[in-house]
Design an enzyme around this catalytic site. Structure first.
Site, PDB file in Angstrom:
ATOM      1  N   ARG A 127      85.701  53.472 109.543  1.00 30.11           N
ATOM      2  CA  ARG A 127      84.404  52.800 109.624  1.00 30.11           C
ATOM      3  C   ARG A 127      84.124  52.318 111.043  1.00 30.11           C
ATOM      4  O   ARG A 127      85.004  51.784 111.713  1.00 30.11           O
ATOM      5  CB  ARG A 127      84.349  51.616 108.666  1.00 30.11           C
ATOM      6  N   ASP A 128      82.876  52.493 111.465  1.00 26.89           N
ATOM      7  CA  ASP A 128      82.433  52.001 112.763  1.00 26.89           C
ATOM      8  C   ASP A 128      82.384  50.472 112.718  1.00 26.89           C
ATOM      9  O   ASP A 128      81.947  49.898 111.722  1.00 26.89           O
ATOM     10  CB  ASP A 128      81.046  52.566 113.083  1.00 26.89           C
ATOM     11  N   ILE A 129      82.835  49.819 113.776  1.00 28.93           N
ATOM     12  CA  ILE A 129      82.851  48.348 113.781  1.00 28.93           C
ATOM     13  C   ILE A 129      81.472  47.762 114.085  1.00 28.93           C
ATOM     14  O   ILE A 129      81.264  46.560 113.914  1.00 28.93           O
ATOM     15  CB  ILE A 129      83.907  47.771 114.747  1.00 28.93           C
ATOM     16  N   HIS A 154      83.611  62.591 118.678  1.00 27.92           N
ATOM     17  CA  HIS A 154      83.568  61.978 117.357  1.00 27.92           C
ATOM     18  C   HIS A 154      82.209  62.208 116.735  1.00 27.92           C
ATOM     19  O   HIS A 154      81.190  62.238 117.414  1.00 27.92           O
ATOM     20  CB  HIS A 154      83.892  60.484 117.415  1.00 27.92           C
ATOM     21  N   HIS A 210      79.474  60.808 114.018  1.00 27.55           N
ATOM     22  CA  HIS A 210      79.022  59.647 113.265  1.00 27.55           C
ATOM     23  C   HIS A 210      78.457  60.167 111.947  1.00 27.55           C
ATOM     24  O   HIS A 210      77.564  61.018 111.956  1.00 27.55           O
ATOM     25  CB  HIS A 210      77.901  58.914 114.005  1.00 27.55           C
TER      26      HIS A 210
END
Length: 122
Positions: A33-35, A104, A106
């Protein structure tokens, strides 16, 4: 030492040196998960092997790029957004907003997503 010379943030996450909320991992990819989420679901999918950006990855290892995209689909399914729709975004270099120079994807979804690109002026 710059990030290009040292381990990237993502390599340190993959190695377990930095904690992350891991969503999926396999031999070639790692998803977490993206912070700073930009949607209800915002997961990053990275190849375990570092390439600077998606263009470099596509030229060097098309199969690994396919693995990243297949993992994005697995993430969408696991997050319950496969049917409602999701977006997969690769930012390539600084003008596109890439801040970690380890390619990466998303995976964004879980709600209606707006248009993307340069902000619209009213």
């Amino acid at each position: 030492m710059s990030e290009t010379e040292a381990d990237t943030l993502f390599e340190r996450i993959i190695a377990g040196e930095i904690p992350a909320d891991v969503v999926h991992q396999d031999e070639t990819t790692f998803a977490f998960r993206d912070i700073q989420p930009q949607a209800r679901v915002h997961v990053l999918v990275v190849p375990r092997k570092r390439y600077r950006n998606v263009a470099e990855l596509a030229a060097a290892d098309p199969q690994l790029l396919a693995d990243v995209v297949a993992t994005a689909r697995k993430v969408a399914e696991a997050e319950g957004i496969l049917e409602s729709g999701y977006r997969v975004v690769f930012n390539t270099d600084s003008d596109a907003g890439q801040t970690v120079f380890h390619v990466h994807a998303h995976v964004l979804g879980g709600e209606p997503l707006g248009l993307f690109g340069a902000p619209q002026e009213d």
